[in-house]
Scaffold this motif. Structure first.
Motif, mmCIF file in Angstrom:
data_model
loop_
_atom_site.group_PDB
_atom_site.id
_atom_site.type_symbol
_atom_site.label_atom_id
_atom_site.label_comp_id
_atom_site.label_asym_id
_atom_site.label_seq_id
_atom_site.Cartn_x
_atom_site.Cartn_y
_atom_site.Cartn_z
ATOM 1 N N ASP A 114 1.303 -0.407 0.247
ATOM 2 C CA ASP A 114 0.023 0.322 -0.395
ATOM 3 C C ASP A 114 0.996 1.124 -0.476
ATOM 4 O O ASP A 114 1.561 1.724 0.059
ATOM 5 N N PRO A 115 0.708 2.623 -0.909
ATOM 6 C CA PRO A 115 0.791 3.322 -1.000
ATOM 7 C C PRO A 115 2.299 3.970 1.042
ATOM 8 O O PRO A 115 2.602 3.899 0.793
ATOM 9 N N ASP A 116 0.521 3.778 2.028
ATOM 10 C CA ASP A 116 1.442 4.222 3.409
ATOM 11 C C ASP A 116 1.812 3.272 3.914
ATOM 12 O O ASP A 116 3.192 2.783 4.964
ATOM 13 N N GLY A 117 2.553 1.723 3.071
ATOM 14 C CA GLY A 117 3.855 1.049 3.565
ATOM 15 C C GLY A 117 5.232 1.243 2.273
ATOM 16 O O GLY A 117 5.754 0.468 2.262
ATOM 17 N N TYR A 118 5.180 2.453 2.202
ATOM 18 C CA TYR A 118 5.985 2.263 1.145
ATOM 19 C C TYR A 118 6.907 3.651 1.715
ATOM 20 O O TYR A 118 6.114 4.750 1.979
ATOM 21 N N GLN A 121 3.442 4.975 8.212
ATOM 22 C CA GLN A 121 4.009 6.043 7.786
ATOM 23 C C GLN A 121 5.230 6.406 8.746
ATOM 24 O O GLN A 121 6.162 6.498 8.750
ATOM 25 N N VAL A 124 12.030 1.776 1.957
ATOM 26 C CA VAL A 124 11.073 1.031 3.271
ATOM 27 C C VAL A 124 10.261 0.382 2.471
ATOM 28 O O VAL A 124 9.332 1.474 2.239
#
Lengths: 186, 186, 186, 186, 186, 186
Positions: B47-51, C18, C41
């Motif tokens: 997910d975008p949050d996980g990057y 995040q 990450v």
């Protein structure tokens, strides 16, 4: 942004590993539209003991000694030097070549005979060499300009050409040649 | 034998993901000499949050809507249909094209004018389309045979051709054309 | 250059994910001297069914609702508002605080009594809040300037202060305060 | 429960790698509230040949020789030994320090002059050193107690202090000092 | 200490995924001597579009509906209930069974006839069921005690037994039975 | 199709690593019903410095010197050779064995005494050895045929047997034996 983690058995040379990194980066940027700077590749090597497929250790295929583009440029260099013996070592069984107006030819001496009435010699100046990877073969195209001498010794130059090669298992299976000699021949 | 684990932000379409898998497989088999069956690719989406890069979430670049080869075939189809307007949408600023004997041309109507005295129309039958990925552009070559009519209405067919295109950011920047028309023109 | 692939059970909120990305990036750049831009990450989440430790699925610990710095700033806001009840909810058993010249105090009303003769009120302007992560606790320091009124109503401002807190399991276990009030008190 | 897989280019020393493991573990437990025992870190090192960003191999940034806390303690040790030359090697251009009542000072000899009338010497006993990682700098705080002698030779001890440092690229850019000397000075 | 990251195509049920986690943990602890608590397994599922072998997406084999031990216990339950029809659905072509003194038998009615003179009925109490995984088959053994009635109606109990089954593709290919009935038969 | 990436601390021998690969492959094919050829295992080893759990480096447990099946076959070989001293080294405290009609026995000389009246000697021909991994123990079963001599010197052969062993931490904790000797004893 994409990161590629490649797991493979230890044993490939440094140049092969860097070539793999570059090709994977190019494939990724081409498909995803990502900037090259955003693509990271890591090759994680494991010992042969640390690998199994189907429950058995494997010996990886040897990486080709030459890239498809190296095979092509070696073949073309041998042809320019009229070293047919060396050139022939790069040909696969079933090799076919087609030059403008020649129809299919299968032997290098056939080509030499065909060319004899057309020019004394010809040299290539390369503008680019491009390799397209397919699952079971590669296509190498090189284009640029020809210079040389007509049969009567008159020089020519700046004649556009393109050669297209198919390479399988490190050997050439097909060569197709186009150029503008017909437009300028005396 | 090699396994590729690709980490990327969720959001690419299924066809884009399969295209990435195929290109990475082709690049790997080409460089390592591995059998295609031995190359496995996994795309792990987060997910975008996980990057984060540099500590910040990122929005990935949009994947190109068309592959370079799709851009090329769409351009060629529009040209065959004499739909110059559509064809022009595929051209980048600074586009240059060269046909046998034409010298560099930059506008499609220039090409139309140049071709008028040479043939009534021409159609392409493709034998292959090959794409070579570079870090910042792709080279697409297509070759096959032409058929059409000479200015006097006489038909011709089976004339070898090859087109080489450079594609940057989904637009054509360069086209180079070779064929055997000069050998057979009346 | 370093890439971090974090595998964890699905279920943490976007802000928590995040925050994890940022802290891991900061830790990596601090230790390796890498530019933040070079640190990537990825958080790979798996379903609870897709995880086992010791052969058993696990429920992950709930992520703390508040970061250590949020606990600290909530406590300080409650203290400025003289809302001792709320402030006390942030204290762990065994909480100890030390102010300049106060010696150890353990109850908030003790602090209020101690301060009564020293100033009518005091407000903090923060210059920075810094959190140092330890394995079993965090240290939060905040520094800046104080303004307020002396017991006689005379205002003061621009007095340097720093507070150091230890936070365990979301509660404050220790507060140490330094400031320059002694240098400027009437 | 979370597992961190870090991919990086081979070449960091064992202590640097262990430090990275510890910091990543601390950051993870702090954010997720996980028990330290549940956090596992693996550093996977690849050869420089097995890495590419943007299609090119990279040389990783050299890890800092000293951690921020080592820089701070080396600086403080040199200052206690009155070795201003060594101490100055740890300072970045633009370094600013503030002591209780001193206002901003930029040169170490300025500090020495300022301190001369205040105490003969002072020694620090550290209770803790804490480092907060930010993306582009670290904040190191150390606190504990001072002992020393007043200008007239009378000893003092047990005076609380805290020093806050900002460290960028291995150099100190800022020092802020608080202590209780004003409360006890004769 | 070892961590297993399994990449697989999405689609297996939760129980299948937990079973995989458990078996992998057991295999790892058995080989490495690691404590189960130290073995972590993550299953990372990718969409079918995010996978390719040989450049093509694949459909994963369906996970067996029943584990080998479930097949065995279902077969034994049907036999105890004299439901030969159901029992037969668990047998592969070429199934062979051997009981103490029976020699090889291939049909269930053969077994019934053979048993008729030996006991009226027999029931199993299981002490353990153990499954050994091989690459192309599993071996399930179950042992415990028998109770039942001799042909004259006299009951017996506490007679040790062990059954060994070979299971391929979810069907029984072989059953070998040992017990102590010969020691206690009247 | 599934790929297993195992991260572990460097130091296990090649045979141990290959054994781990095989066991993990077998467990995966058994649970998922995948063809063995479709299961790939990579063992990624990290240096002890490149690992931490709970923020601390760890020393991995030593891999057992012998597999459970090697312990079993070594024990059985020693028993056939009447080398009770060696055989006893493979027994854990609390070892219990049960032979047909023997009831529980705990000492090897007890077994020797019990067997004396039953046969002069007995030898095993193994048909298969199967190991079932559990989290904290392994079950090894071996079956095949016995040959030997009755007390009066008459030979016998082709008598079916199965032995079931429980192995914990490399030692035998339990042996259960079944065979058809009672059916054929004179």
């Amino acid at each position: 942004m994409p990161t590629l983690q490649v797991s493979l058995i230890r044993g490939y040379s440094g140049p092969v590993r860097q070539r793999l990194c570059r090709r994977l980066t190019a494939a990724t940027t081409a498909v995803l539209g990502a900037a090259p700077e955003a693509v990271t590749v890591f090759l994680h090597e494991v010992d042969p003991d640390g690998y199994a497929r189907g429950g058995h250790a494997r010996t990886p295929a040897a990486a080709p000694e030459q890239t498809p583009e190296e095979v092509v440029t070696a073949f073309l260099a041998a042809m320019e030097a009229r070293d047919l013996e060396t050139a022939a070592t790069h040909l696969a069984d079933g090799f076919v070549m087609t030059f403008p107006g020649s129809g299919p030819m299968t032997r290098l001496d056939e080509l030499v005979a065909w060319a004899r009435g057309r020019y004394r010699f010809v040299r290539k100046t390369f503008e680019a060499v491009d390799t397209a990877d397919h699952l079971d073969h590669a296509v190498v195209t090189c284009h640029g300009h020809l210079h040389g001498e007509w049969p009567d010794g008159t020089p020519f130059e700046g004649v556009r050409f393109i050669d297209r090669f198919e390479v399988r298992h490190g050997r050439l299976t097909r060569q197709d040649v186009w150029n503008d000699l017909a437009l300028v021949s005396p």
